[in-house]
Design an enzyme around this catalytic site. Structure first.
Site, short mmCIF file in Angstrom:
data_model
loop_
_atom_site.label_atom_id
_atom_site.label_comp_id
_atom_site.label_asym_id
_atom_site.label_seq_id
_atom_site.Cartn_x
_atom_site.Cartn_y
_atom_site.Cartn_z
N GLY A 49 -9.48 -4.09 3.32
CA GLY A 49 -8.37 -4.15 4.27
C GLY A 49 -8.38 -2.95 5.20
CG ASP A 50 -4.61 -1.83 6.68
OD1 ASP A 50 -4.57 -2.67 5.77
OD2 ASP A 50 -3.70 -1.01 6.88
CB THR A 72 -0.87 0.01 1.27
OG1 THR A 72 -1.76 -1.11 1.19
CG2 THR A 72 -1.68 1.29 1.39
#
Ligand code: SD4
Length: 306
Positions: A179-180, A149
């Site tokens: 995701g986060d 990322t």
């Protein structure tokens, strides 16, 4: 004082240009967007934006976020398709009192309504990799081998502190998996009084520790950006080990309101780009050796000398 930090070697060129913008008196908001767009637009980076690797069904589904530490407002898109620059959509949502986190079709419709460019994010190369991967069986997703990322934190001369993230998530992720990276407190957090932080790695683990919020909380208690990164990564990994799991694949960056940077990792090496009013460089964080599975990171300049 101005400063900027971005994850992975792939952020280096964009962060370098954004650093030059900050040096000319540019705004941190523009620096974060510019640095992340540079990665999103490059099809050679297969974990972000155009050229990102598809999910299991062959769709490139992106997550992105933008947070303003002076207002504590954030904007984010998740599980969205065909938005050329997801970070622009996230930034456009930042500032809204409500409806600032949009998923799927809602995010795409918002981007279109804003007049943002849309584009099919698949490339012949990414689709070839997808077809090849589907032929292999029992593939366990690996956040680092498959995906990185881009996270960027920037501070400008007016004291604005901004965080941004953008990713296409894990290669071959389940349809709808998030995701986060668009989740406030996990993939990113930013409070101009204390600091900004962002994370990259296996989102499922990062969310379990609300890792970016944990880092900024430690900074609020007076811990330096570097120590806060080390302590938070160490705490989450130690907890995972206690639970009988491995330390996980987690790397983080942080930036304080006075321009101090921090980085820590569980990986053998975690490269990141960073600069301030003294210069710009590519660095790496490494896990230190103190006899535990998870250790404090040490930092080393790869090139340049901020
Ligand atoms: C995710 N955190 O979607 C992202 C992936 C990543 O390095 O950062 N990989 O879980």
């Amino acid at each position: 004082m101005y400063a900027i930090i971005g994850t992975w070697k792939m952020s280096c060129e964009g962060v370098r240009e954004a650093h030059a913008g900050l040096a000319r008196g540019g705004a941190a908001e523009d620096a974060v967007e510019q640095a992340i767009r540079a990665v999103e637009d490059e099809p050679g980076f297969t974990s972000v934006g155009y050229g990102g690797l598809p999910d299991h069904d062959g769709h490139v589904m992106v997550d992105a976020a933008f947070m303003n530490g002076n207002t504590l407002r954030f904007g984010a898109v998740m599980s969205a398709e065909n938005i050329r620059n997801p970070i622009r959509a996230a930034r456009a949502l930042c500032g809204r009192e409500t409806n600032c986190l949009l998923a799927g079709r809602g995010a795409e419709q918002f981007a279109i309504a804003q007049g943002l460019p849309m584009r099919d994010l698949r490339t012949p190369a990414s689709m070839m990799q997808w077809r090849e991967a589907l032929r292999q069986e029992n593939r366990k997703p690996d956040a680092y081998r498959e995906h990185d990322t881009v996270c960027v934190l920037a501070l400008d001369g007016r004291g604005s502190l901004i965080a941004g993230t953008s990713t296409s998530g894990l290669f071959l992720k389940a349809s709808g998996r998030v995701g986060d990276s668009p989740i406030v407190g996990s993939g990113f957090y930013c409070d101009a009084r204390y600091g900004a932080a962002a994370a990259t790695g296996l989102g499922e683990d990062i969310m379990r520790g609300c890792l970016s919020y944990d880092i900024v909380s430690r900074m609020r208690m007076g811990v330096s950006a570097q120590k806060a990164c080390e302590q938070a990564v160490k705490a989450l990994s130690a907890r995972k080990i206690e639970l009988g799991e491995d330390a996980g694949s987690i790397s983080v960056i942080a930036l304080s309101p006075t321009g101090e940077t921090g980085a820590a990792t569980t990986l053998p090496v975690f490269p990141f780009a960073a600069g301030n009013d003294r210069g710009f460089g590519l660095f790496a964080a490494y896990p230190a050796q103190d006899g535990m599975d998870i250790r404090a990171s040490s930092m080393q300049a790869l090139e340049g000398e901020p």
